[in-house]
Enzyme design. Structure first.
Site, PDB file in Angstrom:
ATOM      1  CE  LYS A 199     -32.939 -12.894   4.476  1.00 28.45           C
ATOM      2  NZ  LYS A 199     -32.117 -12.329   3.394  1.00 28.45           N
ATOM      3  CE  LYS A 245     -34.463 -11.430  -4.130  1.00 28.75           C
ATOM      4  NZ  LYS A 245     -33.068 -10.977  -4.023  1.00 28.75           N
ATOM      5  NE  ARG A 271     -29.075  -5.129   4.452  1.00 30.71           N
ATOM      6  CZ  ARG A 271     -28.120  -4.834   3.586  1.00 30.71           C
ATOM      7  NH1 ARG A 271     -27.618  -3.622   3.559  1.00 30.71           N
ATOM      8  NH2 ARG A 271     -27.654  -5.741   2.741  1.00 30.71           N
TER       9      ARG A 271
HETATM   10 ZN    ZN Z   1     -33.283 -11.795   1.405  1.00 31.75          ZN
HETATM   11 MN    MN Z   2     -33.691  -9.566  -0.450  1.00 34.67          MN
END
Ligand code: ZN
Ligand code: MN
Length: 448
Positions: free
Chosen positions: A216, A228, A302
């Site tokens: 990733k 965030k 994911r």
């Molecule tokens: Zn991330």
């Molecule tokens: Mn994230």
């Protein structure tokens, strides 16, 4: 306790240096490093001593150093490897953005070992290969998102492949759409730098099935519209640590030449906000055809991995697949900085990885991903959701990925959210990106 040499107290802890004034003319200064008792000389202790010596050399800005290990390390065991690994890892610096005055000059190091020269040379060479690749991964991890984005990361991968003699293919946003990688595309589409799927191949043209590594590389993770907060967003350049580890591994693989073919796939995107960003409640279709309702745009790793896993299985016939990703805060809570979480559908693969983790001290702890966890993300209006509550968070991430893996293929998911970067330095790793996974998976690949 109470030991002293020439009136200077000797510290208890191994790796603690003691400086003596040199009496002869050949050295400016002589430093003794305590190694601890002989029975305790594990590979990790020797690696740490190597790291401490490297840091000492850097701190004193020495131009030359002679290290006498003849009484300590015998080239007939793996200790030369561990020591040289520690020395090179400990010398890592990320000072390219500092003004010239702050830069630490290079040092010429001469090291003496007991035992056969041939064996020592081979261990030194291999240690250099693996440690240099780890340091390369660390450098890329440290690079800020205004320098490394999916497009520039792909360019770095291309030039690495060229110099290492690996095949490199980069899929751009049009090819990603054409292959119907709807999950990967959704994550990357709000960024000014579009997503890239980077593929590196070692020995994959023959008939043998490759080990496929998938990393990733979210070059910056704002969280998307599940934004965030101002403290959580700092450090999100490190959300590419899995991907840059795969890049480092492929560089090392070209030199280590393991017996099996290896394919490295890096799923890279930047998770941003904007008028065309994906939203919570969007329903997207992945390359596999499975549909996903977005609950959190911050559970983006994911999504890119789902399409990369599907691509890996459609394009290759993997003998094993291992993905490595800074995936969940859940694994940080569960294991801290001590272990990475390992989720695995195959006992042999799990055992091999855990053993490699012990040898390299990039340790793994096995965590569950039974089907019960899927109930937390089973879809209401489509196949699945990408996120649930904090309950079983790390396992939910793994069970999500499991939906995209043929159960007949041995597969491991390594969640390095905690160990991919650190705030407190260790003897052979300064703070920042650790390069976790490079040494672990090089060890795994060379023991197959
Ligand atoms: Zn991330
Ligand atoms: Mn994230």
């Amino acid at each position: 306790m109470g030991l002293s040499l020439a009136g200077i107290p000797i510290p208890d802890g191994p790796g603690e240096p003691v400086v003596l004034a040199a009496t002869g003319v050949r050295f400016d200064q002589v430093t003794l490093v305590a190694m601890g008792s002989r029975g305790d000389r594990t590979a990790e202790r020797i690696r740490r001593v190597g790291g401490s010596i490297a840091r000492l050399i850097g701190a004193r800005r020495l131009a030359d150093a002679v290290i006498d290990m003849t009484d300590v390390v015998d080239a007939l065991d793996d200790a030369v490897f561990s020591f040289c690994e520690g020395l090179e890892l400990g010398s890592f610096r990320f000072d390219g953005y500092k003004s010239q005055a702050d830069k630490i000059p290079n040092t010429r190091v001469v090291c003496a070992f007991a035992g056969g020269a041939g064996n020592a040379a081979k261990q030194m060479r291999n240690a250099h290969t693996v440690a240099a690749a780890t340091n390369d991964a660390r450098t890329l991890a440290h690079e800020p998102a205004n320098v490394i984005n999916p497009v520039t990361l792909a360019a770095r991968a291309r030039s690495l492949a060229k110099s290492a003699g690996l095949k490199c293919t980069v899929l751009d946003e049009r090819q990603i759409l054409k292959l119907k990688m709807g999950a990967m595309h959704a994550v990357g589409r709000a960024s000014a730098t579009p997503p890239r799927l980077i593929v590196l191949e070692y020995g994959a043209r023959g008939s043998a099935k490759p080990v496929v590594l998938i990393g990733k590389a979210i070059t910056f993770d704002t969280g998307g519209y599940s934004l965030k907060d101002k403290s959580g967003i700092v450090g999100m350049k490190y959300d590419k640590c899995g991907g840059v580890a795969v890049l480092g591994i492929m560089k090392a693989v070209a030199a280590l030449k393991p017996k099996v073919p290896v394919v490295g796939i890096i799923a890279s995107a930047e998770n941003m906000i904007g008028g065309n960003a994906y939203r919570p409640n969007d329903i997207i279709t992945s390359m596999s055809g499975k549909t996903i309702e977005i609950i959190s745009t911050d559970a983006e790793g994911r999504l890119v991995l789902a399409d990369a896993l599907t691509y890996a299985q459609k394009r290759y016939k993997p003998r094993a697949m291992i993905d490595i990703a800074t995936l969940t805060g859940g694994v940080v809570v569960a294991l801290g900085k001590v272990y990475a979480g390992a989720f695995c559908n195959d006992d042999t693969l799990r055992d091999r990885l855990i053993r490699s983790g012990e040898r390299t001290h990039e340790r793994l702890w096995s965590l569950p991903m039974h089907d019960e966890f899927f109930e937390l993300i089973r879809g209401d209006d489509c196949d699945m959701k990408n996120s649930a509550t904090r309950e079983g968070h790390a396992s939910v991430g793994a069970v999500f990925l499991k939906q995209f893996v043929d159960p007949k293929i041995p597969w491991a998911h390594l969640d390095i959210a905690a160990v991919g970067s650190i705030d407190k330095p260790t003897p052979y790793c300064p703070k920042g990106g650790t390069g976790f996974g490079v040494r672990l998976l090089c060890d795994y690949l060379t023991h197959l």
